[in-house]
Write an enzyme that holds these catalytic residues in place. Structure first.
Site, PDB file in Angstrom:
ATOM      1  N   HIS A   9     -48.712  -4.807 -16.227  1.00 44.12           N
ATOM      2  CA  HIS A   9     -47.673  -3.986 -15.619  1.00 44.12           C
ATOM      3  C   HIS A   9     -47.157  -4.716 -14.375  1.00 44.12           C
ATOM      4  O   HIS A   9     -47.949  -5.206 -13.568  1.00 44.12           O
ATOM      5  CB  HIS A   9     -48.315  -2.635 -15.259  1.00 44.12           C
ATOM      6  CG  HIS A   9     -47.384  -1.613 -14.694  1.00 44.12           C
ATOM      7  ND1 HIS A   9     -46.780  -1.756 -13.469  1.00 44.12           N
ATOM      8  CD2 HIS A   9     -46.977  -0.418 -15.194  1.00 44.12           C
ATOM      9  CE1 HIS A   9     -46.031  -0.688 -13.230  1.00 44.12           C
ATOM     10  NE2 HIS A   9     -46.121   0.134 -14.260  1.00 44.12           N
ATOM     11  N   ARG A  18     -43.171  -3.408 -18.256  1.00 48.89           N
ATOM     12  CA  ARG A  18     -44.124  -3.758 -19.308  1.00 48.89           C
ATOM     13  C   ARG A  18     -43.336  -4.203 -20.535  1.00 48.89           C
ATOM     14  O   ARG A  18     -42.164  -3.857 -20.671  1.00 48.89           O
ATOM     15  CB  ARG A  18     -44.961  -2.534 -19.714  1.00 48.89           C
ATOM     16  CG  ARG A  18     -45.792  -1.945 -18.626  1.00 48.89           C
ATOM     17  CD  ARG A  18     -46.636  -0.802 -19.199  1.00 48.89           C
ATOM     18  NE  ARG A  18     -46.139   0.513 -18.852  1.00 48.89           N
ATOM     19  CZ  ARG A  18     -46.423   1.631 -19.525  1.00 48.89           C
ATOM     20  NH1 ARG A  18     -47.170   1.581 -20.622  1.00 48.89           N
ATOM     21  NH2 ARG A  18     -45.962   2.790 -19.144  1.00 48.89           N
ATOM     22  N   LYS A  55     -40.600  -1.984 -22.613  1.00 42.81           N
ATOM     23  CA  LYS A  55     -40.206  -0.787 -21.869  1.00 42.81           C
ATOM     24  C   LYS A  55     -38.782  -1.014 -21.346  1.00 42.81           C
ATOM     25  O   LYS A  55     -38.213  -2.099 -21.472  1.00 42.81           O
ATOM     26  CB  LYS A  55     -41.175  -0.517 -20.720  1.00 42.81           C
ATOM     27  CG  LYS A  55     -42.568  -0.098 -21.189  1.00 42.81           C
ATOM     28  CD  LYS A  55     -42.663   1.387 -21.489  1.00 42.81           C
ATOM     29  CE  LYS A  55     -42.717   2.185 -20.202  1.00 42.81           C
ATOM     30  NZ  LYS A  55     -42.776   3.641 -20.454  1.00 42.81           N
ATOM     31  N   ASP A  68     -35.674  -1.078 -15.083  1.00 42.35           N
ATOM     32  CA  ASP A  68     -35.705  -0.154 -13.943  1.00 42.35           C
ATOM     33  C   ASP A  68     -35.467  -0.982 -12.675  1.00 42.35           C
ATOM     34  O   ASP A  68     -36.147  -1.987 -12.451  1.00 42.35           O
ATOM     35  CB  ASP A  68     -37.068   0.560 -13.883  1.00 42.35           C
ATOM     36  CG  ASP A  68     -37.184   1.545 -12.709  1.00 42.35           C
ATOM     37  OD1 ASP A  68     -36.438   1.408 -11.715  1.00 42.35           O
ATOM     38  OD2 ASP A  68     -38.037   2.451 -12.781  1.00 42.35           O
ATOM     39  N   CYS A  99     -36.289  -0.729  -9.676  1.00 44.29           N
ATOM     40  CA  CYS A  99     -37.373  -0.967  -8.716  1.00 44.29           C
ATOM     41  C   CYS A  99     -38.147  -2.236  -9.060  1.00 44.29           C
ATOM     42  O   CYS A  99     -38.720  -2.877  -8.175  1.00 44.29           O
ATOM     43  CB  CYS A  99     -38.305   0.238  -8.601  1.00 44.29           C
ATOM     44  SG  CYS A  99     -39.435   0.473  -9.980  1.00 44.29           S
ATOM     45  N   TYR A 100     -38.138  -2.633 -10.345  1.00 48.84           N
ATOM     46  CA  TYR A 100     -38.852  -3.862 -10.715  1.00 48.84           C
ATOM     47  C   TYR A 100     -38.104  -5.109 -10.249  1.00 48.84           C
ATOM     48  O   TYR A 100     -38.638  -6.214 -10.345  1.00 48.84           O
ATOM     49  CB  TYR A 100     -39.115  -3.907 -12.222  1.00 48.84           C
ATOM     50  CG  TYR A 100     -40.058  -2.826 -12.675  1.00 48.84           C
ATOM     51  CD1 TYR A 100     -41.335  -2.725 -12.121  1.00 48.84           C
ATOM     52  CD2 TYR A 100     -39.678  -1.887 -13.619  1.00 48.84           C
ATOM     53  CE1 TYR A 100     -42.196  -1.705 -12.509  1.00 48.84           C
ATOM     54  CE2 TYR A 100     -40.540  -0.868 -14.018  1.00 48.84           C
ATOM     55  CZ  TYR A 100     -41.783  -0.788 -13.450  1.00 48.84           C
ATOM     56  OH  TYR A 100     -42.634   0.216 -13.832  1.00 48.84           O
ATOM     57  N   ASP A 123     -32.604   3.623 -10.349  1.00 47.89           N
ATOM     58  CA  ASP A 123     -33.346   3.006 -11.447  1.00 47.89           C
ATOM     59  C   ASP A 123     -32.384   2.351 -12.450  1.00 47.89           C
ATOM     60  O   ASP A 123     -32.409   1.152 -12.698  1.00 47.89           O
ATOM     61  CB  ASP A 123     -34.202   4.129 -12.058  1.00 47.89           C
ATOM     62  CG  ASP A 123     -34.754   3.852 -13.451  1.00 47.89           C
ATOM     63  OD1 ASP A 123     -34.348   2.883 -14.091  1.00 47.89           O
ATOM     64  OD2 ASP A 123     -35.594   4.650 -13.916  1.00 47.89           O
ATOM     65  N   ASP A 172     -32.667   7.550  -4.969  1.00 49.51           N
ATOM     66  CA  ASP A 172     -33.713   8.154  -4.145  1.00 49.51           C
ATOM     67  C   ASP A 172     -34.206   7.098  -3.154  1.00 49.51           C
ATOM     68  O   ASP A 172     -33.882   5.919  -3.302  1.00 49.51           O
ATOM     69  CB  ASP A 172     -34.859   8.679  -5.027  1.00 49.51           C
ATOM     70  CG  ASP A 172     -35.484   7.581  -5.864  1.00 49.51           C
ATOM     71  OD1 ASP A 172     -35.935   6.576  -5.285  1.00 49.51           O
ATOM     72  OD2 ASP A 172     -35.511   7.697  -7.116  1.00 49.51           O
ATOM     73  N   HIS A 176     -36.220   4.012  -4.787  1.00 49.44           N
ATOM     74  CA  HIS A 176     -35.416   2.998  -5.471  1.00 49.44           C
ATOM     75  C   HIS A 176     -34.475   2.278  -4.503  1.00 49.44           C
ATOM     76  O   HIS A 176     -34.204   1.091  -4.658  1.00 49.44           O
ATOM     77  CB  HIS A 176     -34.644   3.614  -6.646  1.00 49.44           C
ATOM     78  CG  HIS A 176     -35.508   3.867  -7.844  1.00 49.44           C
ATOM     79  ND1 HIS A 176     -36.172   5.050  -8.034  1.00 49.44           N
ATOM     80  CD2 HIS A 176     -35.871   3.054  -8.869  1.00 49.44           C
ATOM     81  CE1 HIS A 176     -36.885   4.975  -9.153  1.00 49.44           C
ATOM     82  NE2 HIS A 176     -36.723   3.776  -9.680  1.00 49.44           N
TER      83      HIS A 176
END
Lengths: 303, 433
Positions: free
Chosen positions: B210, B253, B256, B259, B261-262, B325, B332, B335
């Site tokens: 992850h 991952r 998936k 997003d 934030c990654y 995201d 938010d 993020h």
């Protein structure tokens, strides 16, 4: 059981709380980023402060923690306190499992829920309900990170390896791209990285990968899984086998126009295979020729 | 644009969800291309709107943010870091009030937590970083260093154990000059056990790899000079695979969804990986030929910075401020912070100074011999340097360029140096620069 839809009756109006003086939160005169709590949560917290200060390990305090975690699932302090109370009161922990099952339906991704469940199951020393509990949540979200992590704990702690492989295979059948299930497959076969694979098992797994690669060549899972197995357990012959099979898979070597030939994962694994074979090779086996092969594959890979 | 991810004629839950997101993003990127004569070079960071969004959260949050109450210190770190990255001066009044509010979240037994709650490693990490961003002597003095969490790395008393805990504990102890051999013992061995067959790192041994945990593990090992306990080529392979072909952003991952934030959790691993490769180079170990190309390349890193920035600027900015995201989601504070942090990390060339690296490698350990972890020297900790390379910044620099982000401590570089000066002493720091 606290029902959220019930009309809210302030704790201060309940006779069973009349002996407790709530302790309000003190954020100071001009706090930064204050949260406008709901009245329900703010009051419950005021009472939690009071009972925690008194170290009251009672059933009303237990109910209070339940109310708080329903209002704020990640409230680790309330969860930790709840565990203290449960241990002290000697209540039926199976009813706690029932509560947690219901809670998990609403809040499946809360760290604390899973940790708490683990602590309760440790106390009960009974994993009999866990398989179904986890399977139900994975049926809703088959990649729930917490659920898989917890499942590994249950399987290891209670030696429940039997039956895990068919379960994982079933999930892979449902969605061959579910990488969490593939990760669990590796976990099961290596018994949590504690065990080697015998020859037959390794060959069976390679065949399994090849079958799934052919099914959807642009799915990374079986390629990563196969690479992991080979790097850890593969012999020279296994690597030769996978090279031959990858070349056969949709005519990769000829860069044909079938799906497999467009699979970056097939090319990537083939490249790693060639590099592995080079590292193993001796001059007698024709190191120079192997190097040329790697250059050729890499050129194709970039294109 | 790249084509949609092929489903090879086999539709599953994963491929259907992926396709929906890809179509959404494709549409948005096409829209930007049609709108801007310069194509993606016309994408700008809507600073004013984002600053307004952040300032609003600092004034207060609604009851829908009640779930963040246990992690209250994060509500300081996320907005303050966002402001610092955008080079917004933090007003004196806000600094004073931040110190005062956080002081109330510090626990008598040590560490920070939600209001009147148990001290928690992640909350303590967020509190310490917030105070580092504030950067005043009062802020530093407000941290009670003698009462930091011990080396057990459960998140809190009786709490869960994972790589996140290792990262938070080691970062806190490093910034506050509290590293001891007891604290660092066996940390790298545990992290090495969390590397999976895919090459990435999970929360615990055997758990699926992850991006969030990979970042935490790698950053911790970078502090401890123990990167060589990992199979770095495997980690590099896995990390490079996290960047999505069509979207340009990262997922967390395998298989998936993307997003924003990654952009940080996955993106910020690349300078750390580059450092690991350089270390192995200076070790005179055989260097994998794959790495030569990427070390010589001025852009550095094995990911496409510009495609990431297209995703961030083109898909993660909410119209009325804040970052998100993916296009269908609301912005938010979490993020906003990590999308900006990922943007900052991608705009700069971050690297460990070669001279320092050479001295440390003389003492460095062989693979898998890390049980005798020793705390790093101050010189090691200060060895990171920054360059801006023009080609790394998409769009107009005056709008888009953020302050350089430290890849280990996740706050701007200048704030990190100030913390070290306070807790290690000006003279000590000066001697290393």
């Amino acid at each position: 059981m606290v029902k959220l839809e019930d009309s809210y009756v302030p704790l201060s109006q309940l006779p069973e709380w009349s002996d407790v003086t709530p302790i309000p939160q003190d954020d100071g005169p001009h706090p930064v980023a204050p949260i406008a709590y709901t009245q329900e949560y703010a009051e419950a917290m005021d009472y939690l402060r009071a009972v925690m200060k008194a170290r009251e390990l009672s059933s009303r305090a237990l109910e209070l923690t339940e109310e708080i975690v329903w209002l704020n699932a990640g409230h680790y302090t309330a969860w930790a306190y709840r565990l203290d109370i449960l241990k002290h009161l000697n209540v039926d922990l199976y009813s706690e499992l029932d509560f947690l099952s219901e809670f998990a339906e609403v809040n499946p991704k809360t760290y604390q829920l899973w940790h708490h469940r683990q602590e309760i199951v440790k106390l009960l020393n009974d994993p009999s309900r866990e398989h179904d509990f986890i399977a139900k949540l994975l049926a809703t979200d088959s990649k729930n990170f917490h659920a898989w992590s917890y499942r590994q704990w249950v399987v290891t702690q209670f030696n429940q390896w039997d039956g895990e492989l068919p379960y994982v295979a079933q999930l892979i059948d449902e969605d061959v791209r579910n990488n969490s299930a593939w990760n669990q497959r590796y976990f099961v076969l290596t018994r949590g990285s504690t065990q080697d694979l015998d020859r037959d098992t390794l060959r069976r797994e390679i065949d399994y990968c090849l079958e799934k690669m052919a099914l959807a060549p642009n799915n990374e899972c079986p390629f990563a899984y196969c690479r992991g197995l080979l790097k850890k357990f593969g012999t020279h012959d296994d690597w030769l086998l996978i090279r031959a099979q990858l070349r056969a898979l949709g005519g990769v070597a000829n860069a044909g126009d079938v799906a497999a030939a467009r699979s970056q994962y097939a090319w990537g694994l083939l490249l790693d295979t060639e590099e592995h074979l080079i590292r193993e090779a001796t001059e007698e086996e024709g190191l120079t020729a192997r190097r040329a092969e790697v250059r050729r594959v890499r050129t194709n890979f970039r294109v | 644009m790249p084509p949609y991810t092929p489903d090879d004629g086999l539709s599953t839950s994963t491929s259907r969800q992926q396709r929906v997101v890809e179509e959404d993003i494709q549409q948005l990127l096409d829209h930007h291309l049609a709108k801007h004569p310069n194509g993606f070079e016309g994408l700008t960071l809507n600073r004013e709107a984002h600053i307004k969004f952040i300032e609003k959260t600092l004034r207060g949050l609604g009851s829908n943010s009640q779930g963040l109450d246990p992690g209250r210190p994060w509500l300081f770190y996320w907005p303050l870091n966002s402001l610092a990255l955008m080079d917004v001066e933090i007003a004196d009044d806000l600094k004073t009030r931040t110190v005062a509010t956080l002081a109330r979240l510090q626990r008598p037994e040590g560490g920070y937590g939600g209001p009147d709650q148990l001290p928690h490693l992640a909350a303590t990490y967020a509190a310490v970083l917030s105070l580092a961003i504030v950067g005043t002597p009062e802020a530093f003095a407000s941290i009670d260093r003698m009462k930091q969490p011990d080396g057990s790395f459960t998140a809190h008393r009786g709490g869960e154990v994972d790589v996140r805990g290792s990262y938070c504990a080691i970062v806190i102890a490093t910034l506050l000059n509290l590293l001891t051999p007891e604290l660092t013992a066996n940390v790298s061995t545990f992290i090495a056990r969390c590397q999976t067959y895919e090459g990435g790192i999970g929360s615990r041994p055997n758990v699926e790899a992850h991006s969030g945990y990979a970042y935490c593990g790698l950053a911790t090992l970078a502090i401890l000079n123990s990167l060589d306990v990992l199979d770095i080529p495997a980690l590099l392979h896995w990390s490079a695979g996290r960047q999505m072909t069509l979207e340009g952003g990262f997922n967390g991952r395998t298989n998936k969804l993307v997003d924003g934030c990654y952009s940080f959790w996955a993106g910020a691993t690349f300078p750390l990986l580059e450092s690991a490769v350089r270390r192995s180079w200076s070790h005179h170990r055989p260097l994998d030929p794959k790495f030569e190309m990427f070390l010589e390349d001025d852009m550095g890193y094995l990911y496409d910075r510009r495609r990431l920035q297209e995703y961030i600027l083109g898909c993660c900015q909410a119209t009325h401020g804040g970052l998100r995201d993916k296009p269908e989601k609301f912005p938010d504070p979490y993020h906003t912070c990590y999308v900006l942090a990922g943007l900052a990390a991608s705009q700069h060339r971050l690297r460990e100074d070669a001279a320092i690296t050479t001295t440390t490698t003389e003492n460095s350990k062989g693979p898998m011999e890390a049980d005798s972890d020793v705390p790093p020297t101050l010189a090691d900790l200060l060895s990171w340097t920054v360059d801006v390379v023009d080609e790394c910044v998409l769009g107009p620099r005056k709008d888009n360029l953020l302050r350089a982000l430290h890849p280990i401590y996740a706050i701007p570089f200048n704030r990190v140096t100030a913390v070290f000066r306070y807790f290690y002493g000006d003279d000590q720091v000066q001697a290393c620069l």
